[in-house]
Design a protein around this motif. Structure first.
Motif, PDB file in Angstrom:
ATOM      1  N   UNK A  50       0.800  -1.422  -0.028  1.00 28.88           N
ATOM      2  CA  UNK A  50       0.015  -0.052  -0.128  1.00 28.88           C
ATOM      3  C   UNK A  50       0.946   1.217  -0.093  1.00 28.88           C
ATOM      4  N   UNK A  51       0.387   2.391  -0.331  1.00 23.67           N
ATOM      5  CA  UNK A  51       1.181   3.771  -0.161  1.00 23.67           C
ATOM      6  C   UNK A  51       1.951   3.686   0.816  1.00 23.67           C
ATOM      7  N   UNK A  70      11.232 -12.977 -14.897  1.00 26.94           N
ATOM      8  CA  UNK A  70      10.029 -12.202 -14.902  1.00 26.94           C
ATOM      9  C   UNK A  70       9.932 -11.168 -15.612  1.00 26.94           C
ATOM     10  N   UNK A  71      10.201 -11.139 -16.938  1.00 31.44           N
ATOM     11  CA  UNK A  71      10.427  -9.956 -17.770  1.00 31.44           C
ATOM     12  C   UNK A  71       9.197  -9.071 -17.861  1.00 31.44           C
ATOM     13  N   UNK A  72       8.072  -9.526 -17.521  1.00 24.73           N
ATOM     14  CA  UNK A  72       6.738  -8.817 -17.647  1.00 24.73           C
ATOM     15  C   UNK A  72       6.185  -8.432 -16.195  1.00 24.73           C
ATOM     16  N   UNK A  73       6.922  -8.397 -15.254  1.00 21.63           N
ATOM     17  CA  UNK A  73       6.756  -7.928 -13.726  1.00 21.63           C
ATOM     18  C   UNK A  73       6.474  -6.641 -13.886  1.00 21.63           C
ATOM     19  N   UNK A  74       5.233  -6.213 -12.851  1.00 21.56           N
ATOM     20  CA  UNK A  74       4.728  -4.951 -13.002  1.00 21.56           C
ATOM     21  C   UNK A  74       5.102  -4.342 -11.536  1.00 21.56           C
ATOM     22  N   UNK A  75       5.517  -3.092 -11.684  1.00 21.52           N
ATOM     23  CA  UNK A  75       6.011  -2.334 -10.369  1.00 21.52           C
ATOM     24  C   UNK A  75       5.206  -1.088  -9.935  1.00 21.52           C
ATOM     25  N   UNK A  76       4.623  -1.417  -8.969  1.00 22.62           N
ATOM     26  CA  UNK A  76       3.575  -0.385  -8.153  1.00 22.62           C
ATOM     27  C   UNK A  76       4.298   1.094  -8.239  1.00 22.62           C
ATOM     28  N   UNK A  77       3.268   1.916  -8.526  1.00 20.21           N
ATOM     29  CA  UNK A  77       4.162   3.358  -8.742  1.00 20.21           C
ATOM     30  C   UNK A  77       3.847   4.296  -7.171  1.00 20.21           C
ATOM     31  N   UNK A  78       2.953   3.388  -6.473  1.00 14.61           N
ATOM     32  CA  UNK A  78       2.622   4.166  -5.175  1.00 14.61           C
ATOM     33  C   UNK A  78       3.361   3.718  -4.016  1.00 14.61           C
ATOM     34  N   UNK A  98      11.283   3.004 -12.167  1.00 12.19           N
ATOM     35  CA  UNK A  98      10.936   3.686 -10.911  1.00 12.19           C
ATOM     36  C   UNK A  98      12.084   4.337 -10.339  1.00 12.19           C
ATOM     37  N   UNK A  99      12.057   5.295  -9.633  1.00 13.65           N
ATOM     38  CA  UNK A  99      12.898   6.135  -8.792  1.00 13.65           C
ATOM     39  C   UNK A  99      13.408   5.065  -7.715  1.00 13.65           C
ATOM     40  N   UNK A 100      14.963   4.945  -7.655  1.00  8.33           N
ATOM     41  CA  UNK A 100      15.198   3.988  -6.703  1.00  8.33           C
ATOM     42  C   UNK A 100      16.277   4.905  -5.567  1.00  8.33           C
ATOM     43  N   UNK A 101      16.132   4.966  -4.413  1.00 14.80           N
ATOM     44  CA  UNK A 101      17.233   5.531  -3.556  1.00 14.80           C
ATOM     45  C   UNK A 101      18.093   4.591  -3.061  1.00 14.80           C
ATOM     46  N   UNK A 102      19.543   5.220  -2.771  1.00 16.27           N
ATOM     47  CA  UNK A 102      20.428   4.517  -2.018  1.00 16.27           C
ATOM     48  C   UNK A 102      21.364   5.189  -1.139  1.00 16.27           C
ATOM     49  N   UNK A 103      21.926   4.771  -0.233  1.00 16.31           N
ATOM     50  CA  UNK A 103      22.697   5.544   0.582  1.00 16.31           C
ATOM     51  C   UNK A 103      24.409   5.839  -0.143  1.00 16.31           C
ATOM     52  N   UNK A 104      24.786   6.756   0.515  1.00 17.59           N
ATOM     53  CA  UNK A 104      26.298   7.182   0.107  1.00 17.59           C
ATOM     54  C   UNK A 104      27.087   5.913   0.453  1.00 17.59           C
TER      55      UNK A 104
END
Length: 247
Positions: A50-51, A70-78, A98-104
């Motif tokens: 969920x959001x 799983x080439x057709x996997x769908x990634x939720x935007x929320x 999608x945007x993916x954050x990562x630490x320094x």
């Protein structure tokens, strides 16, 4: 000789860069990677989020195995996506769009610090990982009140080598270790002479502490597990008089 133990393809890429820089290097991966028991349930797990929920990608192998199977996997935007390091984030971003954050600081400790910037209590955190590892993430996030779910995307199977594969030129070896699991597997092929004379390059305080516990004497800690950081550190170390690999 620089011994790179990290899995393919990152391990092969780093090894090739070292060879192109005229340094003796070999790729010695300790595990083969195959599909994990939970991978086929990934779409269902993602759909249930969920959001404000979070997905964490622990390694590049997660993206490699998803892309292949799983080439057709769908990634939720929320929901929010995080990764342990730059390479994991970049591959997952390409895969998911999608945007993916990562630490320094590209390890579990760094990611926990990044997640401290937002509340995780009562949020579901889905960790995409292999068949073991990343206990620190699970424990710390659970203590903070998150509902942590682990999904085994891939499995590791130990690769067996001759027992003496690392016995030559021990005092000129630099062995690259990027996980505790790899360090424990390294113990199968090493003896006291390795631990006294070979250099061990590790990528987190947890690996450093375990290596010290296992009585490695020359342990070097680098900030991140990405290939660029490792490459630069290996170049610098290999050109020191005490570790000149070309002599």
């Amino acid at each position: 000789m620089i011994v790179v133990t990290r899995p393919s393809p990152e391990g092969e890429i780093l090894t090739q860069r070292l060879i192109q820089a005229n340094l003796p290097a070999m790729h010695l991966p300790f595990f083969n990677i195959s599909i994990g028991d939970g991978l086929l349930h990934l779409q269902t797990e993602l759909n249930q989020l969920t959001p404000l929920d979070i997905v964490i990608v622990v390694s590049p192998q997660v993206s490699h195995i998803i892309k292949t199977n799983l080439p057709n996997l769908l990634f939720p935007a929320h929901i929010s996506y995080f990764a342990i390091g730059y390479k994991s984030a970049e591959l997952f971003k390409q895969l998911s769009q999608k945007n993916v954050s990562y630490p320094k600081q590209e390890n579990s400790e760094g990611l926990l610090q990044l997640l401290d910037l937002q509340p995780v209590k009562n949020r579901t955190i889905l960790i995409l990982r292999g068949d073991f590892g990343r206990q620190l993430l699970t424990e710390e996030l659970t203590q903070k009140g998150a509902k942590v779910r682990l999904l085994q995307c891939y499995r590791r199977k130990a690769i067996h080598y001759p027992a003496n594969i690392l016995n030559d030129y021990i005092n000129k070896q630099i062995i690259v270790i990027t996980s505790v699991e790899h360090l424990l597997q390294l113990d199968v092929y090493c003896h006291i002479e390795h631990k006294q004379h070979a250099y061990l390059m590790v990528t987190s305080l947890r690996i450093f502490a375990k290596a010290t516990q296992l009585q490695w004497q020359k342990v070097l800690l680098v900030d991140n597990a990405n290939n660029q950081t490792l490459f630069e550190a290996l170049i610098a170390l290999s050109h020191q008089p005490t570790t000149n690999l070309k002599n």
